[in-house]
Scaffold this motif. Structure first.
Motif, PDB file in Angstrom:
ATOM      1  N   UNK A  38       0.818  -1.217   0.000  1.00 19.08           N
ATOM      2  CA  UNK A  38       0.000   0.000   0.000  1.00 19.08           C
ATOM      3  C   UNK A  38       0.850   1.265   0.000  1.00 19.08           C
ATOM      4  N   UNK A  39       2.182   1.112   0.063  1.00 19.16           N
ATOM      5  CA  UNK A  39       3.071   2.263   0.005  1.00 19.16           C
ATOM      6  C   UNK A  39       3.450   2.833   1.358  1.00 19.16           C
ATOM      7  N   UNK A  40       3.067   2.174   2.435  1.00 20.43           N
ATOM      8  CA  UNK A  40       3.389   2.644   3.783  1.00 20.43           C
ATOM      9  C   UNK A  40       4.684   2.009   4.273  1.00 20.43           C
ATOM     10  N   UNK A  41       5.461   2.774   5.016  1.00 19.86           N
ATOM     11  CA  UNK A  41       6.672   2.240   5.648  1.00 19.86           C
ATOM     12  C   UNK A  41       6.270   1.513   6.931  1.00 19.86           C
ATOM     13  N   UNK A  42       7.105   0.587   7.359  1.00 18.34           N
ATOM     14  CA  UNK A  42       6.856  -0.165   8.594  1.00 18.34           C
ATOM     15  C   UNK A  42       8.036   0.066   9.528  1.00 18.34           C
ATOM     16  N   UNK A  43       7.746   0.606  10.707  1.00 16.50           N
ATOM     17  CA  UNK A  43       8.783   0.861  11.697  1.00 16.50           C
ATOM     18  C   UNK A  43       8.559  -0.059  12.889  1.00 16.50           C
ATOM     19  N   UNK A  44       9.561  -0.853  13.221  1.00 15.68           N
ATOM     20  CA  UNK A  44       9.514  -1.732  14.385  1.00 15.68           C
ATOM     21  C   UNK A  44      10.557  -1.208  15.367  1.00 15.68           C
ATOM     22  N   UNK A  45      10.115  -0.631  16.488  1.00 18.44           N
ATOM     23  CA  UNK A  45      11.061  -0.044  17.437  1.00 18.44           C
ATOM     24  C   UNK A  45      12.139  -1.039  17.863  1.00 18.44           C
TER      25      UNK A  45
END
Length: 91
Positions: A38-45
């Motif tokens: 969908x074009x979203x970034x994924x951030x995993x702390x």
């Protein structure tokens, strides 16, 4: 480490069954894939950032015939390691 080994490690550290760990891992990977699609970034702390990087089309050469061809542009997944993970790997 492959997927089966990862599921085994998850089970040892979480106390969940292998079936539950497999379902959780599959759900997490699906959510990451869907978000990137969908074009979203994924951030995993404390782990890192997954994002899409567009590489425009370019000219290349067919190694067998020497003919010039156009290589289509494409999205590639980029991963940037979080500082916490980088520090842990250096220790």
């Amino acid at each position: 480490m492959n997927k089966k080994q990862l599921i085994d490690a998850m089970g040892q550290h979480s106390g969940l069954t292998k079936k539950q760990c497999g379902a959780a891992l599959t759900a997490m990977l699906d959510a990451i894939s869907r978000s990137l699609h969908e074009g979203d970034a994924v951030f995993i702390p404390k782990f890192g950032n997954f994002s899409l990087s567009y590489h425009p089309s370019k000219m290349g050469r067919n190694p067998q015939t020497g003919e010039q061809i156009e290589i289509a542009g494409q999205n590639k997944v980029a991963f940037k390691c979080a500082k916490a993970l980088k520090d842990r790997l250096q220790a």
